[in-house]
Design a protein around this motif. Sequence first.
Motif: not given
Length: 164
Positions: A9-36
Amino acid sequence: MRRAATAPNAVAVVDFDVHHGNGSQDIFWSDKTVVYCSTHQMHSTRAPARVNERGEHNTVVNAPLSPGDGGEEFRAALETVILPRLRDFRPDLIVISAGLRCASARPLANLNLLEADFRWATQKLMDVADSSAKWARRILARGGYDLIGLANSAAAHVSALMQG
């Protein structure tokens, strides 16, 4: 008869990298079930996210690092920004998007992270998963340019996973 597992029901995506995961952030921007959650270098070659970018449901967490930052700043970002949000969210599943190319010898970046930092971050995320996640952890390790640094970072990351 084997009972089918329910979806998380609830998913967390944790991204550590030099570059920001702007595509991932865009995908999850309006999803209340995923913390990016993202740590990344400010002013890298890709447009970095800002701390005030929070998503429609306050489910986007950005902890940008400055060029030259190392393990102390990386660990502080996780301890003070990302881990508290994950503990509050209590995800059923944690996906670690491990950009192991943050190692200090990476030619296109200026973050000074070492294998011990990746091991520490992985262990901290596993601690959160152990206290809240109902599903197995999933890991996405991505490439890099410094093959020795990448190999050592990947080994530290996987070693921490195997200890859990």
